[in-house]
Design an enzyme around this catalytic site. Structure first.
Site, PDB file in Angstrom:
ATOM      1  N   HIS A 110       0.849  -1.191   0.000  1.00  0.00           N
ATOM      2  CA  HIS A 110       0.000   0.000   0.000  1.00  0.00           C
ATOM      3  C   HIS A 110       0.878   1.231   0.000  1.00  0.00           C
ATOM      4  O   HIS A 110       1.936   1.233   0.622  1.00  0.00           O
ATOM      5  CB  HIS A 110      -0.902   0.013   1.242  1.00  0.00           C
ATOM      6  CG  HIS A 110      -2.095   0.881   1.075  1.00  0.00           C
ATOM      7  ND1 HIS A 110      -2.052   2.234   1.310  1.00  0.00           N
ATOM      8  CD2 HIS A 110      -3.349   0.597   0.659  1.00  0.00           C
ATOM      9  CE1 HIS A 110      -3.246   2.741   1.066  1.00  0.00           C
ATOM     10  NE2 HIS A 110      -4.055   1.781   0.666  1.00  0.00           N
TER      11      HIS A 110
ATOM     12  N   ASP B 211      -7.937  -5.682   0.306  1.00  0.00           N
ATOM     13  CA  ASP B 211      -8.413  -6.503  -0.806  1.00  0.00           C
ATOM     14  C   ASP B 211      -7.996  -7.957  -0.716  1.00  0.00           C
ATOM     15  O   ASP B 211      -8.497  -8.794  -1.458  1.00  0.00           O
ATOM     16  CB  ASP B 211      -7.916  -5.912  -2.132  1.00  0.00           C
ATOM     17  CG  ASP B 211      -8.589  -4.600  -2.409  1.00  0.00           C
ATOM     18  OD1 ASP B 211      -9.792  -4.505  -2.115  1.00  0.00           O
ATOM     19  OD2 ASP B 211      -7.933  -3.673  -2.892  1.00  0.00           O
TER      20      ASP B 211
HETATM   21  N1  CMC Z   1       3.965  -7.521  -4.938  1.00  0.00           N
HETATM   22  C1  CMC Z   1       5.301  -7.522  -5.163  1.00  0.00           C
HETATM   23  N2  CMC Z   1       6.077  -6.450  -5.011  1.00  0.00           N
HETATM   24  C2  CMC Z   1       5.506  -5.317  -4.619  1.00  0.00           C
HETATM   25  C3  CMC Z   1       4.130  -5.232  -4.365  1.00  0.00           C
HETATM   26  C4  CMC Z   1       3.357  -6.392  -4.534  1.00  0.00           C
HETATM   27  N3  CMC Z   1       2.032  -6.374  -4.305  1.00  0.00           N
HETATM   28  N4  CMC Z   1       3.812  -3.976  -3.989  1.00  0.00           N
HETATM   29  C5  CMC Z   1       4.960  -3.287  -4.005  1.00  0.00           C
HETATM   30  N5  CMC Z   1       5.998  -4.100  -4.380  1.00  0.00           N
HETATM   31  C6  CMC Z   1       7.426  -3.752  -4.456  1.00  0.00           C
HETATM   32  C7  CMC Z   1       7.757  -2.985  -5.728  1.00  0.00           C
HETATM   33  O1  CMC Z   1       8.163  -3.871  -6.765  1.00  0.00           O
HETATM   34  C8  CMC Z   1       8.887  -2.110  -5.256  1.00  0.00           C
HETATM   35  O2  CMC Z   1      10.043  -2.903  -5.165  1.00  0.00           O
HETATM   36  P1  CMC Z   1      11.497  -2.270  -5.531  1.00  0.00           P
HETATM   37  O3  CMC Z   1      11.723  -1.201  -4.504  1.00  0.00           O
HETATM   38  O4  CMC Z   1      12.429  -3.400  -5.456  1.00  0.00           O
HETATM   39  O5  CMC Z   1      11.363  -1.712  -6.914  1.00  0.00           O
HETATM   40  C9  CMC Z   1       8.484  -1.742  -3.825  1.00  0.00           C
HETATM   41  O6  CMC Z   1       7.686  -2.855  -3.372  1.00  0.00           O
HETATM   42  C10 CMC Z   1       7.694  -0.447  -3.706  1.00  0.00           C
HETATM   43  O7  CMC Z   1       6.572  -0.562  -4.586  1.00  0.00           O
HETATM   44  P2  CMC Z   1       5.881   0.649  -5.319  1.00  0.00           P
HETATM   45  O8  CMC Z   1       5.149   0.132  -6.504  1.00  0.00           O
HETATM   46  O9  CMC Z   1       6.879   1.750  -5.523  1.00  0.00           O
HETATM   47  O10 CMC Z   1       4.866   1.133  -4.212  1.00  0.00           O
HETATM   48  P3  CMC Z   1       3.622   2.039  -4.445  1.00  0.00           P
HETATM   49  O11 CMC Z   1       3.382   2.750  -3.172  1.00  0.00           O
HETATM   50  O12 CMC Z   1       3.774   2.899  -5.660  1.00  0.00           O
HETATM   51  O13 CMC Z   1       2.477   0.996  -4.782  1.00  0.00           O
HETATM   52  C11 CMC Z   1       0.572  -0.392  -4.639  1.00  0.00           C
HETATM   53  C12 CMC Z   1       1.417   0.694  -3.943  1.00  0.00           C
HETATM   54  C13 CMC Z   1      -0.690  -0.642  -3.817  1.00  0.00           C
HETATM   55  C14 CMC Z   1       0.147   0.116  -6.037  1.00  0.00           C
HETATM   56  C15 CMC Z   1       1.429  -1.680  -4.763  1.00  0.00           C
HETATM   57  O14 CMC Z   1       1.824  -2.136  -3.490  1.00  0.00           O
HETATM   58  C16 CMC Z   1       0.689  -2.785  -5.520  1.00  0.00           C
HETATM   59  O15 CMC Z   1       0.717  -2.802  -6.758  1.00  0.00           O
HETATM   60  N6  CMC Z   1       0.008  -3.726  -4.791  1.00  0.00           N
HETATM   61  C17 CMC Z   1      -0.768  -4.748  -5.435  1.00  0.00           C
HETATM   62  C18 CMC Z   1      -2.105  -4.168  -5.842  1.00  0.00           C
HETATM   63  C19 CMC Z   1      -3.023  -3.969  -4.657  1.00  0.00           C
HETATM   64  O16 CMC Z   1      -3.192  -4.859  -3.834  1.00  0.00           O
HETATM   65  N7  CMC Z   1      -3.665  -2.788  -4.626  1.00  0.00           N
HETATM   66  C20 CMC Z   1      -4.670  -2.491  -3.606  1.00  0.00           C
HETATM   67  C21 CMC Z   1      -4.289  -1.332  -2.756  1.00  0.00           C
HETATM   68  S1  CMC Z   1      -5.369  -1.256  -1.326  1.00  0.00           S
HETATM   69  C22 CMC Z   1      -6.845  -0.696  -1.930  1.00  0.00           C
HETATM   70  C23 CMC Z   1      -6.935   0.780  -1.869  1.00  0.00           C
HETATM   71  O17 CMC Z   1      -6.769   1.362  -0.784  1.00  0.00           O
HETATM   72  O18 CMC Z   1      -7.218   1.349  -2.958  1.00  0.00           O
END
Ligand code: CMC
Length: 437
Positions: A313, A371
């Site tokens: 998140h 989720d």
């Molecule tokens: N699985 C694997 N790796 C992950 C995941 C994941 N679900 N989420 C983040 N990472 C890794 C990402 O690859 C990165 O690694 P590195 O630093 O080595 O490049 C690091 O963690 C930071 O990730 P980010 O994408 O920069 O983080 P973000 O804050 O931009 O993304 C997120 C947040 C929710 C989009 C992401 O965690 C994700 O895609 N999760 C899966 C989708 C999901 O479950 N979304 C629902 C969110 S909750 C509902 C809501 O409140 O809307």
């Protein structure tokens, strides 16, 4: 905006004179540096694509402490609200700032349940869609179309007129979501039954048919009501910011909410519960629990785009408090339905355990989000996967409107207009077509 004596000094190495920027304190949470005069004083913008460090507004509605894993609606912890209040009480709280007393609760329920019907013309509009259209595209269209039914009568400067629009949205969303579902399965629409509770009425509109009445099960109604509460608001997330930005032009509120629905659809936001259940189904179909390690290896592989859906998140760097409540609800629902041995639930629990012990997830502070379990609960309730994000949209509507109202009534309210760092071509002449490469 709050006055402040605390200042941040900004120095430049390019000869631009130093400037002082005011720092404001919220009631809780990080301080903010007010950069609004930065451009006027220095000719420079700030750069924060993705809003990693930028507060886009001040708000009194919802607060998240991502490190603690805390979520407050109007100051009340989500756990307290989920355990002691129903969704309509939470709606009242989000809209009005205080929980209703018994009389206010009854009055609010009556008000909402008097607006559940949609214009009869709406079903003819719906019939223009393909039956296999994704229900989120249908819902985006239906809510946008509401603007056509209620436009001229909304005077945004009139508090009462805004209130009517807000109640209409909360009241009609369940009807529209159920209609989108019924249309997709080719069943007749079920009209609302205003004697039922908000959530029981929605379940009846989803699952009753003209030949078979729907028997309300209080455990299942309570579970869905809790899903609504957990999804009701979540600070300035992508869809809420979309509603604010869209609404900041003064557009019709139904149109602004429709923009929020479109944003919510994406798999990184509201679409994650659908994607999460899809992921569990895929793992199950390819060998189940025995294949989890293989799947996790794929997630960790930098060359693959596979993510563990339902994990991670932007704000929570600890357990999402909603995920804990959702897991609890998951147990209750599966027990009520005699599905304790549900293979997807067992798979999800094993996957969660393995991920929480794996250094990849631990070091990145990736925990289960709401989720991860909500898809399993919704599936057990009989809600098809492609409807999950519509349920999220139904629940989030109150948050979107509370935030819209807060924006419209903010004395500092301005149309939202981000700046950019332009990296394209500088000014050039259009060459004649005969000499273009
Ligand atoms: N699985 C694997 N790796 C992950 C995941 C994941 N679900 N989420 C983040 N990472 C890794 C990402 O690859 C990165 O690694 P590195 O630093 O080595 O490049 C690091 O963690 C930071 O990730 P980010 O994408 O920069 O983080 P973000 O804050 O931009 O993304 C997120 C947040 C929710 C989009 C992401 O965690 C994700 O895609 N999760 C899966 C989708 C999901 O479950 N979304 C629902 C969110 S909750 C509902 C809501 O409140 O809307």
């Amino acid at each position: 905006m709050i006055e402040s004596d605390i200042k941040a000094k900004l120095s430049f190495s390019d000869g631009t004179p130093d400037i002082d920027l005011p720092i404001y304190k919220g009631t809780v949470g990080p301080d903010v540096i007010d950069i609004r005069k930065l451009y006027g004083q220095t000719g420079k913008f700030t750069y924060d694509s993705g809003f990693l460090s930028t507060a886009s507004c001040n708000s009194k509605i919802t607060y998240i402490d991502g490190d603690k894993g805390e979520l407050l609606y109007r100051g009340y912890p989500i756990e307290d609200l989920a355990n002691n209040c129903d969704f309509l009480e939470v709606c009242y709280l989000l809209l009005n700032g205080e929980l209703p007393n018994a009389g206010q609760k009854q009055g609010f329920e009556e008000l909402v349940m008097h607006h559940t019907m949609v214009h009869e013309q709406m079903q003819f509009f719906l019939r223009g869609f393909r039956r296999d259209a994704h229900p989120m595209s249908v819902l985006t269209g239906l809510v946008g179309a509401m603007a056509a039914f209620y436009h001229d009568e909304i005077d945004y400067s009139d508090e009462k007129a805004r209130e009517v629009a807000q109640i209409r949205l909360i009241a009609k969303m369940p009807t529209l979501v159920a209609m989108a579902y019924k249309y997709s399965v080719g069943q007749p629409f079920i009209y609302p039954d205003n004697k039922l509770s908000y959530t029981a009425n929605f379940m009846r509109m989803m699952f009753a048919t003209p030949c078979e009445e729907y028997k309300v099960n209080p455990v299942l109604v309570r579970a869905l009501d809790r899903i609504f509460t957990l999804h009701a608001d979540h600070e300035q997330n992508a869809s809420t910011s979309t509603v604010r930005l869209c609404g900041s032009s003064g557009t019709n509120p139904f149109a602004a909410i429709s923009a929020g629905i479109a944003c919510l659809w994406g798999p990184a936001h509201g679409g994650a519960n659908e994607a999460c259940l899809q992921m569990l189904n895929d793992i199950q179909a390819n060998g189940g629990v025995d294949k989890i390690h293989e799947f996790i290896a794929q997630v960790k592989d930098k060359n693959s785009s596979v993510r563990l859906m339902g994990f991670g998140h932007r704000v929570y760097k600890n357990f999402d408090p909603r995920a804990k409540l959702m897991r609890e609800t998951c147990y209750e629902v599966l027990e009520e339905l005699g599905l304790q041995d549900d293979p997807l639930f067992k798979l999800a629990m094993t996957l969660e355990k393995i991920a929480l012990e794996d250094d990849y997830f631990v070091s990145r502070k990736l925990y289960p989000n709401v989720d991860f379990y909500s898809g399993i609960v919704q599936r057990a309730l009989g809600i098809p996967t492609e409807m999950f994000t519509c349920i999220f949209a139904l629940a989030r509507t109150v948050g979107w409107i509370a935030q819209w109202e807060e924006m419209i009534t903010d004395p500092e309210y301005k149309i939202g207009r981000p700046r950019q760092l332009y990296v394209g071509e500088t000014s050039r002449k259009v060459p004649n077509i005969s000499v273009r490469k």
